[in-house]
Write an enzyme that holds these catalytic residues in place. Structure first.
Site, PDB file in Angstrom:
ATOM      1  N   SER A 124    -127.098 -40.732  50.200  1.00  0.00           N
ATOM      2  CA  SER A 124    -128.500 -40.347  49.988  1.00  0.00           C
ATOM      3  C   SER A 124    -128.796 -39.147  50.868  1.00  0.00           C
ATOM      4  O   SER A 124    -128.233 -39.022  51.973  1.00  0.00           O
ATOM      5  CB  SER A 124    -129.431 -41.490  50.384  1.00  0.00           C
ATOM      6  N   TYR A 168    -132.054 -47.738  56.844  1.00  0.00           N
ATOM      7  CA  TYR A 168    -131.520 -47.276  55.552  1.00  0.00           C
ATOM      8  C   TYR A 168    -130.752 -45.962  55.728  1.00  0.00           C
ATOM      9  O   TYR A 168    -129.622 -45.826  55.234  1.00  0.00           O
ATOM     10  CB  TYR A 168    -132.670 -47.090  54.561  1.00  0.00           C
ATOM     11  N   GLY A 220    -123.957 -52.607  41.069  1.00  0.00           N
ATOM     12  CA  GLY A 220    -125.373 -52.283  40.869  1.00  0.00           C
ATOM     13  C   GLY A 220    -125.549 -51.469  39.602  1.00  0.00           C
ATOM     14  O   GLY A 220    -126.244 -50.457  39.587  1.00  0.00           O
TER      15      GLY A 220
HETATM   16  P1  NAD Z   1    -132.197 -49.608  41.644  1.00  0.00           P
HETATM   17  O1  NAD Z   1    -132.940 -50.549  42.482  1.00  0.00           O
HETATM   18  O2  NAD Z   1    -132.855 -48.994  40.457  1.00  0.00           O
HETATM   19  O3  NAD Z   1    -130.819 -50.214  41.219  1.00  0.00           O
HETATM   20  C1  NAD Z   1    -129.988 -50.752  42.185  1.00  0.00           C
HETATM   21  C2  NAD Z   1    -128.941 -51.564  41.517  1.00  0.00           C
HETATM   22  O4  NAD Z   1    -128.186 -52.206  42.528  1.00  0.00           O
HETATM   23  C3  NAD Z   1    -129.521 -52.641  40.645  1.00  0.00           C
HETATM   24  O5  NAD Z   1    -128.668 -52.793  39.529  1.00  0.00           O
HETATM   25  C4  NAD Z   1    -129.456 -53.875  41.539  1.00  0.00           C
HETATM   26  O6  NAD Z   1    -129.339 -55.060  40.803  1.00  0.00           O
HETATM   27  C5  NAD Z   1    -128.196 -53.587  42.295  1.00  0.00           C
HETATM   28  N1  NAD Z   1    -128.072 -54.278  43.551  1.00  0.00           N
HETATM   29  C6  NAD Z   1    -128.907 -54.251  44.608  1.00  0.00           C
HETATM   30  N2  NAD Z   1    -128.434 -55.047  45.567  1.00  0.00           N
HETATM   31  C7  NAD Z   1    -127.265 -55.566  45.110  1.00  0.00           C
HETATM   32  C8  NAD Z   1    -126.316 -56.444  45.633  1.00  0.00           C
HETATM   33  N3  NAD Z   1    -126.464 -56.993  46.832  1.00  0.00           N
HETATM   34  N4  NAD Z   1    -125.224 -56.740  44.895  1.00  0.00           N
HETATM   35  C9  NAD Z   1    -125.062 -56.221  43.666  1.00  0.00           C
HETATM   36  N5  NAD Z   1    -125.943 -55.386  43.107  1.00  0.00           N
HETATM   37  C10 NAD Z   1    -127.033 -55.070  43.819  1.00  0.00           C
HETATM   38  O7  NAD Z   1    -131.696 -48.496  42.633  1.00  0.00           O
HETATM   39  P2  NAD Z   1    -131.252 -46.988  42.447  1.00  0.00           P
HETATM   40  O8  NAD Z   1    -132.403 -46.190  42.902  1.00  0.00           O
HETATM   41  O9  NAD Z   1    -130.615 -46.720  41.156  1.00  0.00           O
HETATM   42  O10 NAD Z   1    -130.189 -46.965  43.618  1.00  0.00           O
HETATM   43  C11 NAD Z   1    -128.795 -46.938  43.414  1.00  0.00           C
HETATM   44  C12 NAD Z   1    -128.182 -46.322  44.638  1.00  0.00           C
HETATM   45  O11 NAD Z   1    -128.690 -44.997  44.789  1.00  0.00           O
HETATM   46  C13 NAD Z   1    -128.502 -47.051  45.928  1.00  0.00           C
HETATM   47  O12 NAD Z   1    -127.351 -47.068  46.746  1.00  0.00           O
HETATM   48  C14 NAD Z   1    -129.587 -46.195  46.544  1.00  0.00           C
HETATM   49  O13 NAD Z   1    -129.628 -46.308  47.930  1.00  0.00           O
HETATM   50  C15 NAD Z   1    -129.162 -44.816  46.109  1.00  0.00           C
HETATM   51  N6  NAD Z   1    -130.211 -43.792  46.109  1.00  0.00           N
HETATM   52  C16 NAD Z   1    -131.284 -43.868  45.274  1.00  0.00           C
HETATM   53  C17 NAD Z   1    -132.241 -42.858  45.299  1.00  0.00           C
HETATM   54  C18 NAD Z   1    -133.449 -42.881  44.384  1.00  0.00           C
HETATM   55  O14 NAD Z   1    -134.313 -42.003  44.504  1.00  0.00           O
HETATM   56  N7  NAD Z   1    -133.560 -43.819  43.459  1.00  0.00           N
HETATM   57  C19 NAD Z   1    -132.109 -41.826  46.203  1.00  0.00           C
HETATM   58  C20 NAD Z   1    -131.005 -41.773  47.039  1.00  0.00           C
HETATM   59  C21 NAD Z   1    -130.050 -42.775  46.973  1.00  0.00           C
END
Ligand code: NAD
Length: 247
Positions: free
Chosen positions: A138, A151, A14
């Site tokens: 998270s 989630y 990701g």
């Molecule tokens: P985002 O949606 O901006 O990016 C997610 C990335 O994961 C993207 O590159 C997407 O293409 C990729 N992805 C999603 N499903 C996939 C799959 N099945 N196979 C391969 N790649 C896949 O998300 P983000 O906010 O940067 O989240 C990244 C991580 O951080 C996640 O695990 C999310 O749960 C966690 N997170 C995010 C936040 C927030 O506030 N953004 C908070 C807590 C945790």
């Protein structure tokens, strides 16, 4: 001066958006051979331009073990080893208890939990002592937010994996830790804030630091957990949430 991750082989799932992309840029700037995955080839190519420094993209879905086999086959061929795995790919979807559909459950657990298990397990044959695994948890794994039970449970599972895998991998000298962001200003979060009046104000009130995180701030924590600077840190969860969970 030597860079912190000079010639280290770093895998980021990701890595095409948000936290994964910011982390890929940080590792690449520190001299790593960076491999990023993402589901869409077009977005992967755009991300590689942003990451620069010779980063390589391997298109794939983390919930499909055969895509992960392709990823590690490529890395084995190129370098024969993996030094750091950042198992970051994840999705967030909401549904209240009483309205949880089977496909919602399967999708969120399939990507967040199954995807994380096989991302790490399939890397292990290429890893050796000194290697580091960082999982993306998270704050939701430790709190109760309306409609986020599935989630949040996936993130609680990830917190648990770091404990057990630390024990499982101690004889191999591979460390496992979790980085747990709170609310982060990713492009997806920005869209959410634009479409949900009042959400940003609520978050700023709830977070002790009074603001959301920048993706680069999460990246700094990941690089710490992946580096020798955290050589005696194992099975830990590092909250990067402006004090939201801890205070
Ligand atoms: P985002 O949606 O901006 O990016 C997610 C990335 O994961 C993207 O590159 C997407 O293409 C990729 N992805 C999603 N499903 C996939 C799959 N099945 N196979 C391969 N790649 C896949 O998300 P983000 O906010 O940067 O989240 C990244 C991580 O951080 C996640 O695990 C999310 O749960 C966690 N997170 C995010 C936040 C927030 O506030 N953004 C908070 C807590 C945790």
């Amino acid at each position: 001066m030597a860079k912190r991750f000079d010639k280290k082989v770093v895998v980021i799932t990701g890595g095409t958006d948000g936290i994964g992309l910011a982390t890929a840029k940080a590792f690449a700037a520190e001299g790593a051979h960076v491999y990023v995955t993402g589901r869409r080839q077009e977005r992967l190519e755009e991300a590689l331009e942003e990451i620069a420094n010779g980063a390589i993209g391997v298109q794939g879905d983390v919930s499909d073990p055969s895509d992960l086999d392709r990823l590690y086959a490529r890395i084995k061929q190129d370098h024969g080893r993996v030094d750091v795995v950042f198992a970051n790919a994840g999705i967030s979807e909401s549904a209240p208890i009483g309205g949880i559909e089977e496909d919602h459950f399967d999708r969120v657990f399939g990507i967040n939990v199954k995807g994380t298990v096989f991302t790490v397990q399939k890397a292990l044959p290429l890893m050796s002592a000194g290697g580091a695994v960082v999982l993306t948890g998270s704050g939701a794994g430790s709190k109760g937010f309306a409609n986020l039970s599935v989630y949040s449970a996936t993130k609680a599972a990830i917190r648990s994996f770091a404990r057990t895998w630390t024990v499982d991998l101690k004889s191999r000298g591979i460390r496992v830790n979790v980085v747990s962001p709170g609310m982060v200003l990713t492009p997806a979060m920005q869209t959410y804030l634009q479409n949900n009046a009042g959400a940003e104000e609520w978050m700023k009130q709830a977070i002790p630091f009074g603001r959301l995180a920048e993706t680069a701030e999460v990246a700094k924590a990941v690089l710490f957990l992946a580096s020798d600077e955290s050589s005696f840190v194992g099975g830990e969860e590092l909250l990067v949430d402006g004090g939201f969970v801890a205070v």
